[in-house]
Enzyme design. Structure first.
Site, PDB file in Angstrom:
ATOM      1  N   TRP A 101      16.698  20.666   0.665  1.00  0.00           N
ATOM      2  CA  TRP A 101      16.146  21.453   1.962  1.00  0.00           C
ATOM      3  C   TRP A 101      15.984  22.967   1.655  1.00  0.00           C
ATOM      4  O   TRP A 101      15.194  23.757   2.129  1.00  0.00           O
ATOM      5  CB  TRP A 101      16.835  21.035   2.932  1.00  0.00           C
ATOM      6  CG  TRP A 101      16.579  19.743   3.689  1.00  0.00           C
ATOM      7  CD1 TRP A 101      17.304  18.418   3.420  1.00  0.00           C
ATOM      8  CD2 TRP A 101      15.270  19.237   3.818  1.00  0.00           C
ATOM      9  NE1 TRP A 101      16.576  17.714   3.703  1.00  0.00           N
ATOM     10  CE2 TRP A 101      15.399  17.703   4.296  1.00  0.00           C
ATOM     11  CE3 TRP A 101      13.821  19.814   4.339  1.00  0.00           C
ATOM     12  CZ2 TRP A 101      14.294  17.174   4.532  1.00  0.00           C
ATOM     13  CZ3 TRP A 101      12.948  19.187   4.653  1.00  0.00           C
ATOM     14  CH2 TRP A 101      13.118  17.957   4.818  1.00  0.00           C
ATOM     15  N   ASP A 170      20.082  27.153   8.349  1.00  0.00           N
ATOM     16  CA  ASP A 170      19.364  26.088   8.462  1.00  0.00           C
ATOM     17  C   ASP A 170      20.364  24.968   9.186  1.00  0.00           C
ATOM     18  O   ASP A 170      20.921  24.368   8.089  1.00  0.00           O
ATOM     19  CB  ASP A 170      18.389  25.729   7.465  1.00  0.00           C
ATOM     20  CG  ASP A 170      17.895  24.437   7.806  1.00  0.00           C
ATOM     21  OD1 ASP A 170      17.924  23.763   8.812  1.00  0.00           O
ATOM     22  OD2 ASP A 170      17.318  23.754   6.918  1.00  0.00           O
ATOM     23  N   LYS A 194      18.285  15.308  14.929  1.00  0.00           N
ATOM     24  CA  LYS A 194      19.671  14.798  14.237  1.00  0.00           C
ATOM     25  C   LYS A 194      20.812  14.648  15.524  1.00  0.00           C
ATOM     26  O   LYS A 194      20.999  13.630  15.811  1.00  0.00           O
ATOM     27  CB  LYS A 194      19.919  15.365  13.121  1.00  0.00           C
ATOM     28  CG  LYS A 194      19.011  15.539  11.877  1.00  0.00           C
ATOM     29  CD  LYS A 194      19.049  16.393  11.006  1.00  0.00           C
ATOM     30  CE  LYS A 194      17.862  16.422  10.187  1.00  0.00           C
ATOM     31  NZ  LYS A 194      17.469  15.425   9.455  1.00  0.00           N
TER      32      LYS A 194
HETATM   33  N1  PMP Z   1      16.191  21.431   7.006  1.00  0.00           N
HETATM   34  C1  PMP Z   1      17.032  20.284   7.001  1.00  0.00           C
HETATM   35  C2  PMP Z   1      18.668  20.541   6.353  1.00  0.00           C
HETATM   36  C3  PMP Z   1      16.662  19.105   7.183  1.00  0.00           C
HETATM   37  O1  PMP Z   1      17.450  18.205   7.182  1.00  0.00           O
HETATM   38  C4  PMP Z   1      15.337  18.812   7.546  1.00  0.00           C
HETATM   39  C5  PMP Z   1      15.028  17.517   8.051  1.00  0.00           C
HETATM   40  N2  PMP Z   1      15.500  16.539   7.492  1.00  0.00           N
HETATM   41  C6  PMP Z   1      14.648  19.977   7.745  1.00  0.00           C
HETATM   42  C7  PMP Z   1      15.159  21.209   7.421  1.00  0.00           C
HETATM   43  C8  PMP Z   1      13.268  19.833   8.187  1.00  0.00           C
HETATM   44  O2  PMP Z   1      12.903  19.430   9.340  1.00  0.00           O
HETATM   45  P1  PMP Z   1      12.051  19.104  10.258  1.00  0.00           P
HETATM   46  O3  PMP Z   1      11.645  17.668   9.849  1.00  0.00           O
HETATM   47  O4  PMP Z   1      12.620  19.012  11.772  1.00  0.00           O
HETATM   48  O5  PMP Z   1      10.580  19.830  10.364  1.00  0.00           O
END
Ligand code: PMP
Length: 358
Positions: A101, A170, A194
């Site tokens: 991520w 994040d 989540k």
């Molecule tokens: N950052 C992290 C740490 C994530 O786990 C995720 C999604 N699993 C995201 C960003 C991307 O998020 P989204 O799917 O809500 O755009």
């Protein structure tokens, strides 16, 4: 029949919240309609949105000099919105790379600013976090970005970086799992699907001093200043997601707040890691000082048994345990709404599988 759902996101929601949604679906507070059918411009939804914002502020103890924004495009949208709102074109921005991520956040930021990678944990195959002392922001850096919890790798920072530049975290997969000292951050952001709500939104908590810097080309729906001025309703917000977020926040308050939730989450994670560590059959590769409370990846000593493990788990009502498609193996996401009973059921299933197939 409800199953124990270990999905990394969208994820299991508290049953009490789902029951309330169900009860209010045909008639929300005497309106004769559901929240998702009502106008976001009406007094009722505006009041509801304000209440949810206040409750979230109280739950996370967000100081008054922080704004809370509710934006679309998930956390991935924020990977772009952060540099567009906080950095001038070509300005240096600092990033820590602790896994998949972080990498995605970095590649988006590279489109808008000069990214400096302050630390990269590739040398440990992203199973560690950097030493706290090694994290220093660059001169003139607009902000310092890190990923407190890597959802895929299951790596979580056991400390908060102390840097000069505004700290941006994040928190997608760890927000509301425990108290956060918000005042140490410039921006906290997280996708909702989540620990907060269904998918469809990102929550952005930003220090008011960081507003007013958005570059002119920032799309209006991701422009923090405009969204702040318009109470996150410049356009039609995902009203249903917002409403469910409100119910989850109320549920958390009823559970005793984030300190209580933290105790539960720590206990759930400890039980699962103990089960993995005391077995020769299961393995978690993450360094012990930075193992995630929320996402627990593990492998079987014989990967040929993976599909049998998953099929047996499913038959036992334990679902969505397959690891991320990029890494394989297993991953149990044990967010707030996963009860200890679900973790115990998984541990018992794992022990039985090892006894019969290991
Ligand atoms: N950052 C992290 C740490 C994530 O786990 C995720 C999604 N699993 C995201 C960003 C991307 O998020 P989204 O799917 O809500 O755009």
């Amino acid at each position: 029949m409800r199953v124990y759902n270990f999905s990394a996101g969208p994820s299991t929601l508290p049953q009490a919240v789902l029951e309330q949604v169900q009860a209010e679906l045909l008639d929300f507070q005497g309106t004769g309609m559901s929240v998702m059918e009502d106008s976001h411009r009406g007094k009722r939804f505006i009041t509801l949105a304000q209440e949810i914002t206040e409750n979230l502020r109280a739950l996370l103890q967000i100081p008054d000099n922080y704004r809370i924004l509710f934006l679309q495009g998930g956390a991935f949208g924020q990977f772009s919105a952060i540099p567009m709102n906080l950095a001038a074109p070509g300005q240096t921005v600092d990033y820590v790379n602790t896994g998949q991520w972080s990498k995605k956040a970095i590649s988006e930021a590279q489109k808008y600013a000069k990214v400096k990678i302050v630390a990269d944990e590739g040398k440990s195959n992203y199973c560690t976090v950097p030493l706290a002392d090694s994290l220093i922001s660059s001169p003139g850096s607009a902000y310092f970005h890190y990923t407190p919890n890597e959802t895929i790798g299951g790596v979580e920072f056991p400390y908060i970086p102390k840097v000069e530049a505004p700290l941006v975290g994040d928190f997608s997969s760890t927000i509301l799992s425990r108290p956060i000292p918000v005042s140490q951050y410039g921006v906290i952001y997280a996708g909702t699907q989540k620990n907060m709500a269904p998918s469809g939104m990102a929550v952005v908590i930003i220090h008011e001093d960081l507003l007013g810097k958005a570059r002119e080309t920032t799309p209006a729906i991701w422009n923090y200043d405009l969204m702040n001025e318009n109470d996150s309703m410049l356009n039609t917000p995902p009203t249903f997601t917002w409403y469910v977020l409100g119910l989850v926040v109320e549920w958390l308050i009823k559970q005793g707040g984030l300190k209580q939730i933290a105790l539960r989450n720590e206990a759930k994670a400890k039980a699962l890691y103990d089960a993995i560590d005391t077995s020769d059959f299961y393995h978690n590769p993450v360094a012990k000082n930075c193992r995630s409370w929320m996402n627990v990846p593990f492998t079987l000593s014989d990967p040929q048994l993976d599909s049998e493990f998953l099929a047996g788990a499913k038959a036992a009502g334990l679902v969505n345990l397959e690891g991320h498609r990029s890494v394989g193996g297993m991953r149990a996401s044990i967010y707030n709404a996963m009860e200890m009973a679900g973790v115990q059921a998984l541990i018992e299933y794992m022990a039985e599988f090892e006894r019969t197939r290991g």
